[in-house]
Design an enzyme around this catalytic site. Sequence first.
Site, PDB file in Angstrom:
ATOM      1  N   ASP A  68       0.807  -1.229   0.000  1.00  0.00           N
ATOM      2  CA  ASP A  68       0.000   0.000   0.000  1.00  0.00           C
ATOM      3  C   ASP A  68       0.837   1.274   0.000  1.00  0.00           C
ATOM      4  O   ASP A  68       0.467   2.291   0.597  1.00  0.00           O
ATOM      5  CB  ASP A  68      -0.970  -0.001   1.202  1.00  0.00           C
ATOM      6  CG  ASP A  68      -1.781  -1.273   1.252  1.00  0.00           C
ATOM      7  OD1 ASP A  68      -2.194  -1.748   0.175  1.00  0.00           O
ATOM      8  OD2 ASP A  68      -2.005  -1.805   2.349  1.00  0.00           O
ATOM      9  N   HIS A  95      -4.727  -1.959  -5.724  1.00  0.00           N
ATOM     10  CA  HIS A  95      -3.975  -0.797  -6.208  1.00  0.00           C
ATOM     11  C   HIS A  95      -4.941   0.293  -6.653  1.00  0.00           C
ATOM     12  O   HIS A  95      -5.738   0.083  -7.570  1.00  0.00           O
ATOM     13  CB  HIS A  95      -3.053  -1.209  -7.377  1.00  0.00           C
ATOM     14  CG  HIS A  95      -2.012  -2.216  -6.971  1.00  0.00           C
ATOM     15  ND1 HIS A  95      -1.109  -2.760  -7.851  1.00  0.00           N
ATOM     16  CD2 HIS A  95      -1.713  -2.755  -5.760  1.00  0.00           C
ATOM     17  CE1 HIS A  95      -0.311  -3.589  -7.201  1.00  0.00           C
ATOM     18  NE2 HIS A  95      -0.668  -3.610  -5.933  1.00  0.00           N
TER      19      HIS A  95
HETATM   20  P1  GDP Z   1      -0.872   0.295  -3.528  1.00  0.00           P
HETATM   21  O1  GDP Z   1      -1.399  -0.994  -3.049  1.00  0.00           O
HETATM   22  O2  GDP Z   1       0.594   0.433  -3.316  1.00  0.00           O
HETATM   23  O3  GDP Z   1      -1.243   0.607  -4.950  1.00  0.00           O
HETATM   24  O4  GDP Z   1      -1.535   1.419  -2.613  1.00  0.00           O
HETATM   25  P2  GDP Z   1      -3.101   1.533  -2.227  1.00  0.00           P
HETATM   26  O5  GDP Z   1      -3.847   1.995  -3.405  1.00  0.00           O
HETATM   27  O6  GDP Z   1      -3.568   0.285  -1.555  1.00  0.00           O
HETATM   28  O7  GDP Z   1      -3.033   2.628  -1.088  1.00  0.00           O
HETATM   29  C1  GDP Z   1      -2.515   3.891  -1.323  1.00  0.00           C
HETATM   30  C2  GDP Z   1      -3.592   4.923  -1.004  1.00  0.00           C
HETATM   31  O8  GDP Z   1      -3.000   6.208  -0.940  1.00  0.00           O
HETATM   32  C3  GDP Z   1      -4.666   5.033  -2.067  1.00  0.00           C
HETATM   33  O9  GDP Z   1      -5.873   5.398  -1.452  1.00  0.00           O
HETATM   34  C4  GDP Z   1      -4.164   6.151  -2.970  1.00  0.00           C
HETATM   35  O10 GDP Z   1      -5.207   6.822  -3.669  1.00  0.00           O
HETATM   36  C5  GDP Z   1      -3.516   7.059  -1.963  1.00  0.00           C
HETATM   37  N1  GDP Z   1      -2.355   7.822  -2.437  1.00  0.00           N
HETATM   38  C6  GDP Z   1      -1.401   7.458  -3.332  1.00  0.00           C
HETATM   39  N2  GDP Z   1      -0.441   8.406  -3.407  1.00  0.00           N
HETATM   40  C7  GDP Z   1      -0.791   9.384  -2.549  1.00  0.00           C
HETATM   41  C8  GDP Z   1      -0.185  10.614  -2.139  1.00  0.00           C
HETATM   42  O11 GDP Z   1       0.893  11.016  -2.596  1.00  0.00           O
HETATM   43  N3  GDP Z   1      -0.847  11.356  -1.206  1.00  0.00           N
HETATM   44  C9  GDP Z   1      -2.033  10.960  -0.651  1.00  0.00           C
HETATM   45  N4  GDP Z   1      -2.596  11.737   0.248  1.00  0.00           N
HETATM   46  N5  GDP Z   1      -2.626   9.802  -1.011  1.00  0.00           N
HETATM   47  C10 GDP Z   1      -2.007   9.014  -1.923  1.00  0.00           C
HETATM   48  P1  IMO Z   2      -0.857  -4.236  -2.230  1.00  0.00           P
HETATM   49  O1  IMO Z   2      -0.407  -4.770  -3.568  1.00  0.00           O
HETATM   50  C1  IMO Z   2      -0.901  -4.814   2.139  1.00  0.00           C
HETATM   51  C2  IMO Z   2      -0.560  -8.960   3.567  1.00  0.00           C
HETATM   52  C3  IMO Z   2      -1.787  -9.382   4.319  1.00  0.00           C
HETATM   53  C4  IMO Z   2      -1.175 -10.358   5.310  1.00  0.00           C
HETATM   54  C5  IMO Z   2      -0.090 -11.041   4.475  1.00  0.00           C
HETATM   55  C6  IMO Z   2      -0.493 -12.378   3.886  1.00  0.00           C
HETATM   56  O2  IMO Z   2      -2.191  -3.601  -2.240  1.00  0.00           O
HETATM   57  O3  IMO Z   2       0.211  -3.421  -1.586  1.00  0.00           O
HETATM   58  P2  IMO Z   2      -2.149 -13.028   1.926  1.00  0.00           P
HETATM   59  O4  IMO Z   2      -3.610 -12.747   1.734  1.00  0.00           O
HETATM   60  O5  IMO Z   2      -1.271 -12.474   0.864  1.00  0.00           O
HETATM   61  O6  IMO Z   2      -1.886 -14.477   2.182  1.00  0.00           O
HETATM   62  O7  IMO Z   2      -1.779 -12.264   3.300  1.00  0.00           O
HETATM   63  O8  IMO Z   2       0.208 -10.134   3.414  1.00  0.00           O
HETATM   64  N1  IMO Z   2      -0.785  -8.400   2.206  1.00  0.00           N
HETATM   65  C7  IMO Z   2      -0.853  -7.099   1.926  1.00  0.00           C
HETATM   66  N2  IMO Z   2      -0.818  -6.017   2.742  1.00  0.00           N
HETATM   67  N3  IMO Z   2      -1.004  -4.647   0.800  1.00  0.00           N
HETATM   68  C8  IMO Z   2      -1.032  -5.713  -0.031  1.00  0.00           C
HETATM   69  O9  IMO Z   2      -1.040  -5.595  -1.374  1.00  0.00           O
HETATM   70  C9  IMO Z   2      -0.986  -7.011   0.534  1.00  0.00           C
HETATM   71  N4  IMO Z   2      -0.992  -8.261   0.017  1.00  0.00           N
HETATM   72  C10 IMO Z   2      -0.865  -9.087   1.046  1.00  0.00           C
HETATM   73  O10 IMO Z   2      -2.413  -8.288   4.966  1.00  0.00           O
HETATM   74  O11 IMO Z   2      -0.541  -9.661   6.350  1.00  0.00           O
HETATM   75 MG    MG Z   3      -2.904  -1.725  -1.771  1.00  0.00          MG
END
Ligand code: GDP
Ligand code: IMO
Ligand code: MG
Length: 423
Positions: free
Chosen positions: A12, A40
């Site tokens: 994340d 994502h």
């Molecule tokens: P990922 O799994 O790495 O793609 O990240 P996620 O989408 O799960 O979580 C990132 C969150 O932060 C999302 O809600 C994005 O819209 C938000 N986000 C990404 N970049 C920024 C940033 O630079 N600033 C803020 N405030 N939010 C961001």
């Molecule tokens: P993105 O791509 C955050 C974590 C789960 C758990 C561990 C194992 O959005 O960054 P699983 O379901 O994979 O067997 O769970 O890995 N986990 C993540 N945490 N972002 C993710 O993906 C994750 N993918 C798996 O929370 O701790």
């Molecule tokens: Mg994510």
Amino acid sequence: MVTIVIGSQWGDEGKGKIVDLLSEKTSITIRFHGGNNAGHTVINKYGKFPLHLIPSGVFNPKAKAIIGNGVVLDLEVLANEIARIKKVFPNLQSRLIISPRAHIIMPYHKLLDKAYEDAKGKNKVGTTGRGIGPVYADKVSYNGIRLFDLLDPKIFREKLKISLLIKNKIITSLGHKQFNEDEVFNEIMTHFKKIKPYIKNTNPIVFDALQKKKNILCEGAHGFFLDNEFGTYPRVTASETVSGNVTAGAGIAPKYINEVIGIVKAYTTRVGEGPFPTELFNKTGEKLREVGFEFGTTTGRPRRCGWLDLELIRFAAKINGFTSIALTKLDVLDSFEKITICTGYKYKNKPVSYSDLSAEQLEKVTPIYKVLNGWNKSIKDIRIFSDLPLNTRKYIQEIEKQTGVKVQLISVGPERKQTILHA
Ligand code: GDP
Ligand code: IMO
Ligand code: MG
């Protein structure tokens, strides 16, 4: 030009946003591992999309989006995601390509995921419950079912029969109802019909792009410290999240890789269980969660929050070979008077590195902290590096100094345009 985007923490980090941005200049985006445990988020002119399986580069209408052989697929989730993206791009079929080698998450994988977690009790991993561990376990023990198998329903039926013979014994012994072969077969085939037109050998497409020196973007999922080899095992995910897995999961040889961008969130978060040396259990941690809106994209769970841990980033930079860092969510720190970073660890009063330690030992380290002054100013509308407040630039410089890697991209908001390039 092959670029790999890797999450440098526990997921994340904002990979979706960065991949969407970079995909403007690429001809192929590839997911190479993981499944719908990933979430994502992409926010662009088409709207807001939480993507779990389709590459975040899908919004470039001229580019191909490839789901590589290393990805594991929940066909229902994939069919729904395709339907959503098709509303934006009705001709998606011409550019979304799914490898026939990808493995399928079966209903029993999801049940077994939960059963293992229940059995572990307080030692649970805190998985997303998507069946990821069990599907990869079947893959490496030669018991998986791939899209190749579904293309020939007779082969699928045969493999399913054998699989259920064993799985049903385990499942019933744990007190759950057994799976009916016909029901599972029909359910999987119903979803499969919707994705069948997208299945095609991805290797010739990738080889051709490499030969023509086109830009290929590989979208890492999860985060490096969830890597099955180098992460905080056993509190990890089932795939290798390391950059080198691009070869196994997408069929791109190491010699073609030019760039590895480490996505570093300006602080740290983690979902699920496991060691987290800089975790905050106080009001500051709550503030990070609130301002950063740190709730899971996949499961909605509140994310654990803490300060930036540069001991982790240093190790991630070495093993993944980061050529640059993209620093995300820097705007979340706008209102913090003091900003703390971890520069190293002590274990039993002696300096140690992350790689010296088991996960159990990592639980017991004492972080070495450095406190920097905040900038107390909104940076979300800044687009030029030199316009950033002095203390923001000092924070970035400290990250570069501690990791030895240049911060070339700075994200100051969730939207594509909220980005600063720092060449
Ligand atoms: P990922 O799994 O790495 O793609 O990240 P996620 O989408 O799960 O979580 C990132 C969150 O932060 C999302 O809600 C994005 O819209 C938000 N986000 C990404 N970049 C920024 C940033 O630079 N600033 C803020 N405030 N939010 C961001
Ligand atoms: P993105 O791509 C955050 C974590 C789960 C758990 C561990 C194992 O959005 O960054 P699983 O379901 O994979 O067997 O769970 O890995 N986990 C993540 N945490 N972002 C993710 O993906 C994750 N993918 C798996 O929370 O701790
Ligand atoms: Mg994510």
